[in-house]
Structure formats: structure tokens, C-alpha cells
Design a protein around this motif. Structure first.
Motif, mmCIF file in Angstrom:
data_model
loop_
_atom_site.group_PDB
_atom_site.id
_atom_site.type_symbol
_atom_site.label_atom_id
_atom_site.label_comp_id
_atom_site.label_asym_id
_atom_site.label_seq_id
_atom_site.Cartn_x
_atom_site.Cartn_y
_atom_site.Cartn_z
ATOM 1 N N GLU A 169 0.856 -1.189 0.000
ATOM 2 C CA GLU A 169 0.000 0.000 0.000
ATOM 3 C C GLU A 169 0.887 1.232 0.000
ATOM 4 O O GLU A 169 1.794 1.362 0.827
ATOM 5 C CB GLU A 169 -0.923 -0.022 1.212
ATOM 6 C CG GLU A 169 -1.883 -1.218 1.183
ATOM 7 C CD GLU A 169 -2.801 -1.275 2.382
ATOM 8 O OE1 GLU A 169 -2.454 -0.663 3.424
ATOM 9 O OE2 GLU A 169 -3.862 -1.915 2.288
ATOM 10 N N TRP B 120 1.383 5.567 -0.490
ATOM 11 C CA TRP B 120 0.886 6.945 -0.477
ATOM 12 C C TRP B 120 1.969 7.822 -1.104
ATOM 13 O O TRP B 120 3.068 7.951 -0.556
ATOM 14 C CB TRP B 120 0.614 7.412 0.947
ATOM 15 C CG TRP B 120 -0.503 6.672 1.638
ATOM 16 C CD1 TRP B 120 -1.802 7.080 1.770
ATOM 17 C CD2 TRP B 120 -0.416 5.414 2.323
ATOM 18 N NE1 TRP B 120 -2.526 6.157 2.476
ATOM 19 C CE2 TRP B 120 -1.707 5.115 2.832
ATOM 20 C CE3 TRP B 120 0.620 4.500 2.543
ATOM 21 C CZ2 TRP B 120 -1.976 3.958 3.547
ATOM 22 C CZ3 TRP B 120 0.358 3.353 3.255
ATOM 23 C CH2 TRP B 120 -0.935 3.084 3.751
ATOM 24 N N PRO C 67 -4.774 4.562 -0.067
ATOM 25 C CA PRO C 67 -3.502 4.248 -0.729
ATOM 26 C C PRO C 67 -3.715 3.622 -2.096
ATOM 27 O O PRO C 67 -4.792 3.124 -2.413
ATOM 28 C CB PRO C 67 -2.869 3.239 0.230
ATOM 29 C CG PRO C 67 -4.050 2.496 0.798
ATOM 30 C CD PRO C 67 -5.135 3.533 0.944
ATOM 31 N N LYS C 68 -2.648 3.650 -2.903
ATOM 32 C CA LYS C 68 -2.594 2.821 -4.096
ATOM 33 C C LYS C 68 -2.149 1.421 -3.657
ATOM 34 O O LYS C 68 -1.291 1.297 -2.786
ATOM 35 C CB LYS C 68 -1.601 3.388 -5.107
ATOM 36 C CG LYS C 68 -1.968 4.760 -5.637
ATOM 37 C CD LYS C 68 -0.890 5.271 -6.595
ATOM 38 C CE LYS C 68 -1.237 6.658 -7.123
ATOM 39 N NZ LYS C 68 -0.162 7.188 -8.005
ATOM 40 N N SER C 69 -2.710 0.397 -4.252
ATOM 41 C CA SER C 69 -2.394 -0.976 -3.856
ATOM 42 C C SER C 69 -1.737 -1.727 -5.002
ATOM 43 O O SER C 69 -2.201 -1.658 -6.145
ATOM 44 C CB SER C 69 -3.668 -1.709 -3.418
ATOM 45 O OG SER C 69 -4.217 -1.105 -2.265
ATOM 46 N N TYR D 178 5.078 3.702 2.323
ATOM 47 C CA TYR D 178 4.512 2.403 1.946
ATOM 48 C C TYR D 178 4.460 1.463 3.139
ATOM 49 O O TYR D 178 5.235 1.584 4.091
ATOM 50 C CB TYR D 178 5.301 1.769 0.791
ATOM 51 C CG TYR D 178 6.698 1.293 1.131
ATOM 52 C CD1 TYR D 178 6.947 -0.047 1.435
ATOM 53 C CD2 TYR D 178 7.784 2.169 1.130
ATOM 54 C CE1 TYR D 178 8.231 -0.498 1.722
ATOM 55 C CE2 TYR D 178 9.068 1.728 1.412
ATOM 56 C CZ TYR D 178 9.287 0.393 1.714
ATOM 57 O OH TYR D 178 10.553 -0.053 2.008
ATOM 58 N N THR E 10 5.630 1.495 8.895
ATOM 59 C CA THR E 10 5.587 2.324 7.687
ATOM 60 C C THR E 10 7.002 2.685 7.277
ATOM 61 O O THR E 10 7.820 3.086 8.110
ATOM 62 C CB THR E 10 4.779 3.608 7.932
ATOM 63 O OG1 THR E 10 3.444 3.271 8.332
ATOM 64 C CG2 THR E 10 4.721 4.462 6.668
#
Length: 552
Positions: A7, A9, A21-23, A58, A77
Motif C-alpha cells: 500500500e 501513499w 492508498p494505491k495498492s 509504503y 511504515t
């Protein structure tokens, strides 16, 4: 099987718990046969911001694990920095990030262990993050494979056995399993120390291999090098380089992940102005050749197609330096001394006492350690023709593309800098050879930067004096000179360097390279480079040695 999800950002504003988030879903690429651990790869795509560089955050979401019930803000993170489209890229360059087995515990304690220079690099990354980490080899040290797998390799390692007899020892499935298990466990031991782990999770990296199989692999005499056991260890070592350092497999590396030819050569872009050619000088190596000739054809085709027209810099990564003292005289002396039993006398003459230095001892296979080590160098006599071929092809590329070529290397555990350049000689008519007007317009001018180990013990005084003895300026060809710079007119303590050696310095180090618009030209940048060298007390680094590399 639970598939890990990465994930991400990347907007510079949101993070875990504050934005969607983008996954990116990972893909299983290999399962280790003994412990059944699975290697995963996730390809992450991040768009470079237009104006200002940002931190990309991420998390790794494993699914059914101890973090599954935690909220995103409670999971570990990590972050890395990406440059803006118009910003100058910052790169760090390292070599030999691990101690070799031959370094005694007392020497490690005297150097305050593996941390001082590595922590200094991480401190600078914390202050002004690097966009890329270039590893010139030695991110992993495979020298322990013979000692720790000795029970499985015993028939091959019997002292006094001839190379011909060793070549008859089979590579069995049981031997392969033992060796594979060792590489896997040793990677876990070496790679998950504090400094290396912090760097690897926060700096995007691109590595090549060197001692990552084992030291001097490929440079032994042909009967030994082509034996089933050497070949088998080489395949396993290269496979685990691919898995841990390139996040691929030997098959996927070439079919899906951009590696060239049969080895692990690659061409990458570091933004619009700098490209990277990484040479694999290990897996294709033989005693008489470093890179296969067919591979060179594919490499230069890739340069033509993958390096953009906007590129003003091509950084060539080679584990061994291309510009370094020539070893021909030492090879002759050492081979003669080895065959006549005079190695102890040579040692006494140099040191004034008997010693077991690598220059005068034999390895476990009965060969001279020094001769095998020198066989590994680009400047070894038997590699001169190939070295000339590589440099001339790069000169052609530099001339055709108006692109400055710079070499970065490690391996030799000392720091040096040098160059190729067109002879500044009155016999050349400047109307036919405009490069005579200065470095800036000379396509033959290529600077070599060589870093010592980030962790590994520096080369000893005997080795540095031998290199210095051989490091005289010499003609490369009828048009090109090569020489080492007198970079170190003072040591890090402000005193003259040991033995007056201003060309080679035996201290741990790393290099920082920053794109820089000379004369305010940001559309055609060169490189500012800083060699950070360990201070005398092994508590960090001293003031750097700086070398400017203007664009062509």
C-alpha cells in the motif's frame, strides 16, 4: 496462500490512516526448497511530481499475520524519496558492505565494527535523502561457502588434490541442497543487520555482483573454474543474487525484468539526464574474458535504444575499476616467485619481516592468492584487449551522443580517481581534434571513481604500495592517455598521506553523486561527486574529496 499487498501513499500529503492508498499485489517468484520460504515481487509505479520531490510512504500488508488486525496507522511504515521531474538526482555509491571471513575479530573491533561509515551515510540520507543507491558489488560476501559447507564439499577440498582430480568431483543434488541452504541463511544473517536493513528499505537501489558469489569467481585457472563444483556454486550464488538483490529469478531476469544477455547486465534511466549501464563482470567471466562478446553486442544495442536523447551522463558501473594501476609487472614477478619459492624473500624485502600476506601465500586450491586476485582486474595483462574494446566502444557512444561517460567501481578496498583523455600534445592539430581545447569538449575524457569498502577492511600498506608502484601514467592508445589523479594530497587528518601516496587511500568510504548544471545550464547537467572517507578515529567521515564531472 496469502498474497502480500503493498500500500503506497505518493502525494506527499496523505499517509496511513489519512488517505486512500494505491495498492500493488505481489507475485510469488520462487520458493526456497529447504524451509519453504517464498520470495515475492511487487512492481510499484510512482509518477514523478512536476515541481517538488516528495516522500513516498509504503506498508506491506501480509494478510493473515500479526499485523492483520491492526489499523494501517499501527503497521510499520517505510518511506523513500522520489525526485521531481526537473530536480537534480542524488545518488550514493558503495562497495563491499560486509566484512569478509578473513578479517579477524580484533581488526573489526579496532574499526568499531561495520557501523561508523554506514551510519554516516544513513545520517546524510536522513538530512537530504538519496534517490538511488548504486552498489558496485560486495553487498553480500560469499567467501564462507567453502568453510561452512566443507562437509558437503570435502572430496573437492582435500588439500594437495590436483585441479584435474577436483574437476572429476561431481556436483550432486545433496551438495546443491547444502550450498543453497547456506546462501539462503547467510543472506538472512548478512542482510538483516541494522544499517543495511535501514538503507535497503528507504533508498531505491540497483546492485551488481562481485564477491556475492565468492571472491575472484571466474578468475581461477580453466580446469578448476570449469569443474562441476565451481559451476554449481556459481549458479547458486548468482541465483541468490537475483532473488535477494534484483528481486527476480535467473529465468524471469531476462524474460520479464530487463536484464541483458546471459548475465545480469542492465541499462536504467535516472531521470531524463542520467542513464546507468551496469556491467555484470562476474557470471560470464573466464580467465581470459570478463564479458562475453555476444553480450557486448546486446549491451550496446540496449544503450542505443534505452538511453534518451536528453541524457548528458552515462554512469558505467563495473565492480572492478577500469582505470587502475596496470598489473603486468606484478604478475610476472609473482608467477616467477611462486614457481621458484621466493615469495617469503619478497615479503621480507618489502616488510622487513616474515609475513603471511595475501601477496605471498597460496589459496586452498594451491594457487597464488595474489595471481588469482590480479587476474580479476581489468588492468590485468590478459584482459587488456577486452578493456581496450570496451573503452573504444564507449568513446564512440560518447562522441555520437555528446554524452559524458563516467565509471564507478569498488572491489579493490582503496579509494582512487583517474581518467582517460585525449593527449594534450602539440602534434595534434586542434582544427582536427577540437577536444584539445579542454575536458568539456573531449569525448575521450572519462573519469573513473573507485570507492573502498563501506564496511570491509581497507587494503593494507603493502598492497597500496604495490599499486602505487604500478600506477604510472601510461598511453591507452595513440590518441588517449590514462592516469590516476593525485586526489589525496592530504589525508583525512590533515597530514601528508602514508608513504607519500597521493593516488590511493586505504580508508573506508562511499561516494555521493549529484546532478549539477554547470554554468547554470540545468538542461544539460554534469555531476558533482564527493568521496566521503572514514576519519582517523572511526567515528564517521571527514571532509569529502570533491571531483567535478562537467557535461560533454
Amino acid at each position: 496462500m496469502h498474497v502480500p499487498v503493498i500500500e503506497v501513499w505518493d502525494d506527499g500529503v496523505h499517509g496511513p490512516g489519512t488517505g486512500k492508498p494505491k495498492s500493488f499485489h505481489a507475485k510469488a517468484i520462487y520458493t526456497e526448497p529447504t524451509y519453504r520460504y517464498t520470495f515475492w515481487r511487487a512492481d510499484i509505479f510512482v509518477e514523478l511530481p512536476r515541481e517538488s520531490e516528495v516522500d513516498v510512504l509504503y506498508q506491506i500488508h501480509w494478510g493473515a499475520d500479526e499485523f492483520a488486525v491492526q489499523s494501517p496507522s499501527a503497521r510499520p511504515t517505510h518511506k523513500f524519496r522520489v525526485p521531481a521531474q526537473a530536480s537534480e538526482w542524488r545518488t550514493c555509491v558503495t562497495s563491499n558492505n560486509q566484512f569478509s571471513r578473513k578479517v579477524p575479530e580484533a581488526a573489526r573491533l579496532a574499526m568499531r565494527g561495520s557501523g561508523p561509515v554506514f551510519k554516516d551515510l544513513l545520517d546524510k540520507h536522513q538530512t537530504n535523502p538519496f534517490h538511488v543507491w548504486i552498489g558496485t558489488g560486495g553487498q553480500f560476501n560469499g567467501d564462507g561457502v567453502f568453510d561452512e559447507c566443507e562437509h558437503a564439499l570435502r572430496p573437492f577440498l582435500i588439500p594437495g588434490t590436483s585441479s584435474m582430480r577436483r574437476a572429476q568431483v561431481p556436483w550432486t543434488k545433496e551438495t546443491a541442497n547444502v550450498v543453497e541452504r547456506w546462501y539462503f541463511l547467510e543472506y538472512l544473517r548478512q542482510w538483516f543487520g541494522d544499517c543495511f536493513q535501514r538503507a535497503a528499505e528507504s533508498i531505491p537501489y540497483t546492485f551488481t555482483l562481485d564477491t556475492d558469489v565468492f571472491a575472484e569467481y571466474g578468475s581461477y585457472e580453466p580446469t578448476l573454474q570449469q569443474s562441476p563444483v565451481f559451476h554449481g556454486i556459481g549458479e547458486v550464488g548468482a541465483k541468490y543474487f537475483a532473488l535477494f538483490q534484483a528481486h527476480t529469478t535467473p529465468t524471469l531476469a531476462h524474460s520479464e525484468h530487463g536484464f541483458l544477455a546471459e548475465g545480469y547486465h542492465c541499462v536504467k534511466r535516472l531521470g531524463p539526464y542520467t542513464s546507468l549501464l551496469t556491467l555484470d563482470t562476474r557470471t560470464e567471466r573466464t580467465l581470459t574474458g570478463i564479458v562475453d562478446r555476444h553480450s557486448y553486442d546486446l549491451i550496446f544495442l540496449a544503450l542505443e535504444s534505452l538511453v534518451p536523447a536528453t541524457a548528458s551522463n552515462l554512469i558505467v558501473v563495473s565492480s572492478n575499476p577500469v582505470v587502475f594501476p596496470r598489473t603486468k609487472n606484478f604478475e610476472t614477478i609473482l608467477r616467477g616467485a611462486s614457481s621458484t619459492g621466493l615469495t617469503s624473500l619478497i615479503s621480507y624485502a618489502v616488510n622487513g619481516k616474515q609475513t603471511r600476506n595475501e601477496w605471498v601465500t597460496k589459496d586452498r586450491f594451491g594457487d597464488s592468492k595474489a595471481v588469482t586476485m590480479l587476474n580479476d582486474f581489468w588492468t590485468c595483462a590478459m584482459h587488456q584487449q577486452e578493456r581496450s574494446f570496451l573503452v573504444r566502444r564507449l568513446q564512440d557512444f560518447a562522441r555520437e551522443r555528446s554524452c559524458r561517460v563516467t565509471f564507478v567501481s569498488g572491489h579493490v578496498n582503496c579509494i582512487s580517481a583517474g581518467h582517460f583523455r585525449t593527449y594534450t600534445d602539440s602534434k595534434f592539430d586542434p582544427r582536427r581534434y577540437p577536444e584539445q581545447r579542454g575536458f568539456g569538449s573531449d569525448f575521450r575524457s572519462m573519469i573513473q571513481l573507485t570507492v573502498s569498502g563501506l564496511v570491509q577492511e581497507p587494503a593494507d600498506g603493502l598492497t597500496l604500495r604495490a599499486y602505487h608502484f604500478a600506477g604510472k601514467a601510461a598511453p591507452f592508445d595513440s590518441y588517449t592517455e590514462e592516469k590516476l589523479y593525485r586526489t589525496f594530497n592530504v589525508d583525512v587528518n590533515g597530514l601528508p598521506p602514508p608513504h607519500g601516496n597521493q593516488k590511493l587511500l586505504g580508508r573506508r568510504s562511499y561516494c555521493i553523486m549529484i546532478e549539477h548544471g554547470f554554468d547554470g545550464d540545468r538542461q544539460y547537467p554534469g555531476l558533482l561527486t564527493f568521496m566521503y572517507v572514514e576519519n582517523e578515529n572511526s567515528t564517521g567521515t571527514a571532509q569529502p574529496y570533491m571531483i567535478n564531472i562537467p557535461p560533454l
